[in-house]
Enzyme design. Structure first.
Site, PDB file in Angstrom:
ATOM      1  N   ARG A 163      39.424  39.729  39.471  1.00  0.00           N
ATOM      2  CA  ARG A 163      38.073  40.209  39.133  1.00  0.00           C
ATOM      3  C   ARG A 163      38.060  40.411  37.625  1.00  0.00           C
ATOM      4  NH1 ARG A 163      32.898  41.133  39.759  1.00  0.00           N
ATOM      5  NH2 ARG A 163      32.131  43.268  39.665  1.00  0.00           N
TER       6      ARG A 163
ATOM      7  N   ARG B 255      40.604  41.194  33.230  1.00  0.00           N
ATOM      8  CA  ARG B 255      40.656  40.009  32.363  1.00  0.00           C
ATOM      9  C   ARG B 255      41.308  40.310  31.013  1.00  0.00           C
ATOM     10  NH1 ARG B 255      37.764  35.608  32.876  1.00  0.00           N
ATOM     11  NH2 ARG B 255      36.086  36.666  33.965  1.00  0.00           N
TER      12      ARG B 255
ATOM     13  N   GLU C  46      36.695  32.796  46.739  1.00  0.00           N
ATOM     14  CA  GLU C  46      37.904  32.193  46.177  1.00  0.00           C
ATOM     15  C   GLU C  46      39.117  32.537  47.039  1.00  0.00           C
ATOM     16  OE1 GLU C  46      38.103  31.977  41.712  1.00  0.00           O
ATOM     17  OE2 GLU C  46      39.726  33.375  42.119  1.00  0.00           O
TER      18      GLU C  46
ATOM     19  N   ASP D 285      37.600  43.767  35.853  1.00  0.00           N
ATOM     20  CA  ASP D 285      38.656  44.753  36.070  1.00  0.00           C
ATOM     21  C   ASP D 285      39.895  44.505  35.207  1.00  0.00           C
ATOM     22  OD1 ASP D 285      37.017  45.765  38.017  1.00  0.00           O
ATOM     23  OD2 ASP D 285      38.291  45.207  39.696  1.00  0.00           O
TER      24      ASP D 285
END
Length: 175
Positions: free
Chosen positions: A31, A36, A98, A34
């Site tokens: 996510r 990256r 995903e 959250d």
């Protein structure tokens, strides 16, 4: 979920690669909001520095292309996936879709999946409690998502049952 393509010349041209050929060693699922700029960025850099051809969506998706087919192709052309479960992972329908693709690939091909539980308890992922329960309450209110919710829950349970890594958010991603 984000993955970064390596600088290897043979990996940079995906147009001639068939789904059975691995263009990437690792597909990173996470996510973005959250992790990256913290843990996932550090993980991706470490994987690439270790020589792993790594796909991360923020760098590798072709601008102007539809996201879902590009992600499906990247997952199909990866030998493994690392799924970074975070507190708000389940709030993203994209992440959950995903996850469905990754777990399907695991069942139908020789695709290795490593879950990383980043500042979230594996039992919360397995049972969809805590922040995941709140996310699913929101998904279940959306009439258009009701048919997916059961599949998302099953995929989360299946992934959480795999042996993985449990990490707490310490020192900006360095555990």
């Amino acid at each position: 979920m984000a993955l970064v393509r390596s600088a290897h010349p043979e990996a940079s041209s995906s147009s001639d690669a068939s789904p059975s050929i691995s263009s990437h060693d690792v597909f990173l699922s996470f996510r973005g909001e959250d992790t990256r700029k913290t843990f996932t960025d550090h993980l991706c850099t470490a994987l690439m520095n270790a020589g792993f051809r790594t796909f991360r969506d923020d760098n590798d998706l072709q601008r102007g292309e539809y996201i879902k087919p590009e992600l499906e192709k990247a997952i199909e052309q990866s030998r493994s996936s690392v799924i970074v479960f975070s507190k708000d992972y389940a709030s993203s329908g994209w992440c959950l879709d995903e996850l469905l693709m990754i777990m399907e690939r695991r069942r139908t091909a020789d695709h290795i999946v490593l879950p990383v539980f980043y500042d979230v308890d594996p039992s919360h992922v397995r049972k969809q409690t805590g922040s995941l329960a709140k996310a699913f309450a929101g998904h279940e209110r959306n009439q258009f998502l009701k048919y997916k919710v059961k599949r998302w829950r099953e995929a989360l349970t299946e992934a959480a049952d795999l042996s993985g890594m449990v990490l707490q958010n310490e020192a900006d991603g360095y555990a």
